[in-house]
Design a protein around this motif. Structure first.
Motif, mmCIF file in Angstrom:
data_model
loop_
_atom_site.group_PDB
_atom_site.id
_atom_site.type_symbol
_atom_site.label_atom_id
_atom_site.label_comp_id
_atom_site.label_asym_id
_atom_site.label_seq_id
_atom_site.Cartn_x
_atom_site.Cartn_y
_atom_site.Cartn_z
ATOM 1 N N GLU A 192 0.731 -1.215 -0.246
ATOM 2 C CA GLU A 192 -0.297 -0.056 0.003
ATOM 3 C C GLU A 192 0.376 1.358 -0.143
ATOM 4 N N ILE A 193 1.717 0.960 0.536
ATOM 5 C CA ILE A 193 2.710 2.578 0.568
ATOM 6 C C ILE A 193 3.508 2.667 -1.024
ATOM 7 N N LEU A 194 3.599 1.113 -1.540
ATOM 8 C CA LEU A 194 4.430 1.539 -2.850
ATOM 9 C C LEU A 194 3.607 2.097 -4.149
ATOM 10 N N MET A 195 2.196 1.695 -3.241
ATOM 11 C CA MET A 195 0.641 1.598 -3.923
ATOM 12 C C MET A 195 0.363 3.501 -3.925
ATOM 13 N N VAL A 196 0.737 4.068 -2.478
ATOM 14 C CA VAL A 196 -0.123 5.386 -2.581
ATOM 15 C C VAL A 196 1.551 6.409 -2.743
ATOM 16 N N ALA A 197 2.625 5.826 -2.209
ATOM 17 C CA ALA A 197 3.322 6.977 -2.981
ATOM 18 C C ALA A 197 3.632 8.316 -3.363
#
Length: 358
Positions: free
Chosen positions: A156-161
């Motif tokens: 999710e961090i990879l997706m939102v960053a």
């Protein structure tokens, strides 16, 4: 506004790296869950012995014989029924494993030779009524969910960053010079990020619980986590929770973690002009509390265990003393997640809308 959110939502799920990450996580998810039942082993200590799905059936059948409230009579019966029939060659009987019921009983009520150690149920558990049954399956699932959810947060961090940082290459000029770019445009990005993170978390929660019910059924959900093989760290939670309550808290904390992580990542995404920098900083902020060497007696400990990374791991947070009103300290994750989501989402909009464009 709905079209703008839909547009931003599609952008998130059409980037190659997040899509690839979802595929990899789903694969690991299947491998983790299959490893749970494939590694199962049980024997009654006499004739029956099984592995895999057959071991689950055997273990359930053994636990069914003693299910109900734990009593001293049941403890002595277990010690007698599972008494070692061979020489242990100096091994402590408390670490002997035949099945989950035997392991739980021997870990608390057996001496080194497999005889009763003199402790009563009251000595071990106080006045609490301990409901026992087959808890091995659901506690195993809970352990695997920690690993799955930790990887999910990284995804999710990879997706939102890239939500804001990915626009600084030139698209920001186009967005911020349109009529609604600084208002509805930034709001749509924030809303799409939270919606995408929530739906992704919901998918894996439903998928994992459905798979777990298919394998283990509902047996053990009403039984106490305190009567379980000592290999489970859940035993260190000092409250008489059932497996069902434990999973309820675990799922609640993964959703609070989802919103907190999304809020923090959005803030970093708006503050960093590079996608790589946004990703690196977000991962560092998420993982940083794990390197803090703080004892449980330190006042800062209660703050550290409320951070998102400890919400995923959840055992340390769930082990903090109850509050005066009887609620578990872990419920503070709810307002914390709300604050981080609101502040992160609001500040990210202002940062992105307020920077100068050429």
């Amino acid at each position: 506004m709905r079209r703008m959110i839909t547009f931003e939502f599609r952008k998130i799920f059409t980037r190659r790296i997040p899509v690839l990450g979802m595929g990899i996580l789903l694969l690991f998810n299947l491998l983790f869950l299959s490893s749970v039942w494939r590694s199962m082993y049980a024997t009654d200590g006499r004739e029956a012995e099984a592995t895999g799905m057959q071991a689950i059936t055997l273990d359930k059948r053994i636990a069914e014989k003693y299910e109900g409230v734990l009593t001293d009579k049941k403890v002595k019966q277990m010690l007698e029924d599972f008494r070692p029939t061979t020489d242990l060659h100096g091994m402590n009987a408390a670490y002997l494993y035949q099945n989950s019921t035997q392991s739980a009983a021997y870990a608390r009520f057996s001496d080194i030779d497999g005889n009763w150690n003199g402790l009563t149920v009251r000595d071990v558990y106080g006045d609490e009524k301990i409901q026992i049954g087959y808890v091995y399956g659901w506690l195993s699932v809970s352990q695997e969910l920690v690993r799955i959810f930790f990887m999910l947060m990284l995804l999710e961090i990879l997706m939102v960053a890239p939500v804001f940082s990915g626009e600084y290459g030139g698209a920001d000029s186009l967005i911020l010079t349109t009529r609604y770019g600084k208002t509805r445009g930034t709001a749509a990005k924030v809303a799409a990020a939270f919606l995408a993170a929530f739906l992704l978390t919901l998918f894996f929660v439903v998928f994992d619980l459905t798979a777990a019910f298919a394998v283990f059924g509902s047996e053990g959900l009403d039984c106490s986590i305190r009567f379980a093989p000592s290999e489970f760290t859940e035993y260190y939670i000092p409250f008489n929770l059932t497996c069902g309550q434990l999973l309820g808290y675990q799922i609640l904390l993964i959703f609070t973690c989802t919103f907190a992580v999304t809020g923090m990542t959005l803030f970093v995404s708006a503050a960093c002009r590079s996608q790589i920098a946004a990703l690196a900083v977000s991962l560092a902020v998420f993982a940083a509390p794990m390197i803090c060497n703080i004892s449980e007696g330190d006042p800062l400990y209660r703050m550290i265990v409320l951070t998102p990374v400890y919400q995923v791991q959840f055992i340390s947070l769930m082990s903090v003393d109850q509050m005066k009103n009887g609620l578990l300290y872990a419920v503070w994750a709810l307002p914390e997640a709300f604050v981080l989501a609101a502040v992160g989402g609001g500040c990210s909009r202002k940062i992105f809308a307020g920077h100068q464009v050429s």
